[in-house]
Design a protein around this motif. Structure first.
Motif, PDB file in Angstrom:
ATOM      1  N   HIS A  97     -11.153   0.781  -3.019  1.00 47.30           N
ATOM      2  CA  HIS A  97      -9.856   0.452  -3.612  1.00 47.30           C
ATOM      3  C   HIS A  97      -8.855   0.051  -2.532  1.00 47.30           C
ATOM      4  CE1 HIS A  97     -10.351   1.361  -7.846  1.00 47.30           C
ATOM      5  NE2 HIS A  97     -11.001   2.466  -7.533  1.00 47.30           N
ATOM      6  N   LYS A  98      -8.002  -0.916  -2.866  1.00 41.67           N
ATOM      7  CA  LYS A  98      -6.945  -1.364  -1.970  1.00 41.67           C
ATOM      8  C   LYS A  98      -5.562  -1.180  -2.573  1.00 41.67           C
ATOM      9  CE  LYS A  98      -9.955  -2.671   1.024  1.00 41.67           C
ATOM     10  NZ  LYS A  98     -10.212  -1.754   2.162  1.00 41.67           N
ATOM     11  N   ARG A  99      -5.484  -1.024  -3.873  1.00 45.98           N
ATOM     12  CA  ARG A  99      -4.179  -0.792  -4.510  1.00 45.98           C
ATOM     13  C   ARG A  99      -4.307   0.387  -5.459  1.00 45.98           C
ATOM     14  NH1 ARG A  99      -1.965  -5.456  -8.112  1.00 45.98           N
ATOM     15  NH2 ARG A  99      -2.560  -6.863  -6.425  1.00 45.98           N
ATOM     16  N   ILE A 100      -3.276   1.214  -5.472  1.00 44.45           N
ATOM     17  CA  ILE A 100      -3.265   2.359  -6.367  1.00 44.45           C
ATOM     18  C   ILE A 100      -1.960   2.387  -7.159  1.00 44.45           C
ATOM     19  CG2 ILE A 100      -4.740   3.748  -4.849  1.00 44.45           C
ATOM     20  CD1 ILE A 100      -1.925   5.404  -4.559  1.00 44.45           C
ATOM     21  N   LEU A 101      -1.997   3.126  -8.249  1.00 49.38           N
ATOM     22  CA  LEU A 101      -0.805   3.406  -9.040  1.00 49.38           C
ATOM     23  C   LEU A 101      -0.517   4.889  -8.892  1.00 49.38           C
ATOM     24  CD1 LEU A 101       1.343   2.584 -11.175  1.00 49.38           C
ATOM     25  CD2 LEU A 101      -0.337   3.223 -12.919  1.00 49.38           C
ATOM     26  N   LEU A 102       0.534   5.235  -8.167  1.00 48.11           N
ATOM     27  CA  LEU A 102       0.881   6.633  -7.965  1.00 48.11           C
ATOM     28  C   LEU A 102       1.589   7.157  -9.217  1.00 48.11           C
ATOM     29  CD1 LEU A 102       2.053   8.268  -4.740  1.00 48.11           C
ATOM     30  CD2 LEU A 102       3.392   8.694  -6.803  1.00 48.11           C
ATOM     31  N   VAL A 103       1.087   8.275  -9.757  1.00 48.97           N
ATOM     32  CA  VAL A 103       1.593   8.838 -11.014  1.00 48.97           C
ATOM     33  C   VAL A 103       1.913  10.311 -10.807  1.00 48.97           C
ATOM     34  CG1 VAL A 103       1.187   9.106 -13.489  1.00 48.97           C
ATOM     35  CG2 VAL A 103       0.008   7.284 -12.229  1.00 48.97           C
ATOM     36  N   THR A 104       2.985  10.754 -11.424  1.00 48.48           N
ATOM     37  CA  THR A 104       3.332  12.173 -11.387  1.00 48.48           C
ATOM     38  C   THR A 104       4.006  12.566 -12.689  1.00 48.48           C
ATOM     39  OG1 THR A 104       4.617  13.855 -10.208  1.00 48.48           O
ATOM     40  CG2 THR A 104       5.514  11.629 -10.238  1.00 48.48           C
ATOM     41  N   GLY A 105       3.877  13.827 -13.071  1.00 51.56           N
ATOM     42  CA  GLY A 105       4.650  14.332 -14.189  1.00 51.56           C
ATOM     43  C   GLY A 105       6.130  14.241 -13.865  1.00 51.56           C
ATOM     44  N   GLU A 106       6.972  14.352 -14.877  1.00 58.44           N
ATOM     45  CA  GLU A 106       8.402  14.115 -14.662  1.00 58.44           C
ATOM     46  C   GLU A 106       9.130  15.378 -14.200  1.00 58.44           C
ATOM     47  OE1 GLU A 106      10.359  11.767 -17.556  1.00 58.44           O
ATOM     48  OE2 GLU A 106       8.831  10.213 -17.515  1.00 58.44           O
ATOM     49  N   SER A 107       8.563  15.989 -13.167  1.00 60.84           N
ATOM     50  CA  SER A 107       9.186  17.141 -12.527  1.00 60.84           C
ATOM     51  C   SER A 107       8.616  17.215 -11.116  1.00 60.84           C
ATOM     52  CB  SER A 107       8.865  18.433 -13.287  1.00 60.84           C
ATOM     53  OG  SER A 107       9.480  19.541 -12.679  1.00 60.84           O
TER      54      SER A 107
END
Length: 472
Positions: free
Chosen positions: A135-145
């Motif tokens: 992989h060369k691109r990622i989507l960083l995700v987090t809960g809303e806290s």
């Protein structure tokens, strides 16, 4: 800005989703083959469609007109994007959340969820694991806290991902899907060198929105709706919208999404770089996810993708691993131009090698790893692309559209796709995928004009000689 100006601005933002207009546009529409054929003929001019045209297309149901719709979407997609499919992976760094969203496993009241917030070393391990898969691109995700409520946690995480390169394995672009921010925070996000800022409204229908977002900051419909205004005002010019289909009538959501696109284009001169089309899937501790209020059939889901492709032709359409491998592969010809692959939706799952049980945001429909996904893409004749050139060369926002609309962007995208794909084949692919992929590259090259073939061949030769990250 004067007080009256501020109030006027707030009123404009409150009303750019006009539910009455949407209901009027959907009122008494029925399939009219003559009208549909005229709309689809205009769609081939690659100039997009008005909302009234989109409303008309939602009424298509006959097999003949559905096939014509799909064929038009395929024409538009391949004319603009060729046979490229961009690949990425989501990287969940935390499932802490203060909201009560009834469809999501991360909701604050879900006591059955194992909570986890990754530290810097764990984020680095996750990023390296993904990079070592190719992989060369990622989507960083987090809960809303965030830990201690500090937004710097996200900014530091982005820096950690970029710094995680080791032995030639690197993440070159970090997109983010995080809670709405104020303008100062958006400026910090831009300084962190993100790619796309992505945010789903989930549902544009106010009453439905209130019913499924019961507590927490996310219950503020307008704060979320106007997030993209603040992002653009803060200098972020690469944004991604999305709807969680299944919460309300998909036809309403489609027209509301078009209103949002129009609002951004009228006020900022650019629309979204991407639109995501997730369907509501089962999630731990969520009853509504097991029985969606407005379940979207496979046929209607295909229509959504095809209509979006011809309505906003220069916008990337993203398909996640919520869907089955069969639906995902069907979606390529319907307009989808970006897909996630080998996904996990719980923090730490990549580095640990664990699945998502106990900590994932929702159930996955596609459990194939990256190499399996790529092998299937190749069998269908599409080119997997890991390209990140436009972001790093500043070809974003209006600059991207200036190249995309006259068709010039393909002179960059096609060679870059082949270059990044060959890089994957040489460094990461299984033997069978490598053989099939090299053959496909040669077949694609043969279809280029002389100038394009020369340019791409020169880049490919650099990759074969050991150079990496070659782009134009």
């Amino acid at each position: 800005m004067t007080l009256s100006g501020a109030i006027a601005g707030k009123l404009q933002r409150m009303t750019f989703i006009d539910e009455n207009k949407i209901h009027d546009e959907l009122l008494n529409i029925s399939e009219d083959s003559g009208v549909v054929m005229e709309i689809l003929a205009r769609a081939r001019e690659l100039k997009g469609l008005a909302r009234k045209d989109v409303a008309r297309l939602t009424a298509i149901h006959s097999p003949e007109l559905l096939e014509l719709l799909y064929e038009t979407a395929r024409y538009v997609k391949e004319t603009i994007y060729g046979r490229r499919l961009v690949l990425f992976a989501p990287l969940y760094i935390s499932n802490l959340c203060s909201n009560e969203c009834t469809y999501c496993a991360f909701r604050a009241g879900n006591t059955g969820l194992e909570r986890r917030c990754l530290g810097r070393d764990e984020i680095r391990r996750e990023a390296r694991t993904l990079a070592e898969q190719g992989h060369k691109r990622i989507l960083l995700v987090t809960g809303e806290s965030y830990p201690s409520g500090d937004f710097r946690y996200v900014v530091d995480a982005i820096g950690t991902v970029y710094e995680a390169a080791r032995a030639g394995h690197e993440i070159r672009r970090v997109n983010v899907n995080i809670a709405p921010l104020d303008t100062d925070q958006f400026r910090e996000l831009k300084k962190a060198k993100i790619g796309t800022y992505q945010l789903f409204q989930e549902t544009y229908h106010r009453e439905t929105y209130a019913s499924v977002h019961r507590a927490g900051k996310k219950s503020d419909y307008l704060w979320r709706l106007t997030a993209m205004d603040r992002a653009l005002e803060s200098g972020i010019d690469d944004i991604g919208l999305g709807v969680l289909f299944g919460l309300h009538d998909w036809r309403f959501e489609l027209l509301a999404l078009m209103q949002h696109v129009e609002h951004l284009e009228q006020n900022f001169g650019i629309g979204p770089h991407t639109v995501s089309v997730p369907r509501l899937e089962p999630a731990l501790g969520s009853e509504i996810s097991l029985s969606p209020p407005d379940r979207v059939s496979d046929e209607d889901f295909r229509k959504i993708m095809a209509i979006l492709r011809i309505a906003i032709p220069y916008t990337g359409i993203i398909m996640s691993t919520r869907e089955s491998p069969v639906m995902r592969m069907e979606s390529f010809a319907l307009g989808v131009s970006q897909i996630s692959a080998g996904s996990r939706t719980s923090p730490g799952a990549y580095g640990s090698g664990e699945d998502d049980e106990g900590g994932g945001q929702f159930s996955l429909g596609d459990h194939r790893d990256l190499d399996e996904v790529i092998a299937d893409i190749v069998r269908l004749g599409y080119i997997p692309s890991f390209c990140t050139a436009c972001y790093r060369l500043g070809r974003t926002g209006a600059d991207f559209m200036d190249l995309a609309k006259p068709g010039e962007i393909r002179h960059h995208c096609d060679p870059n796709a082949l270059s990044t794909f060959l890089e994957y084949l040489l460094d990461y692919a299984s033997p069978d995928t490598k053989i099939a992929g090299v053959k496909l590259i040669n077949d694609i090259l043969a279809g280029f004009d002389a100038q394009g073939r020369h340019r791409a061949s020169a880049m490919l030769e650099q990759i074969r000689s050991g150079r990496r990250d070659v782009f134009c």
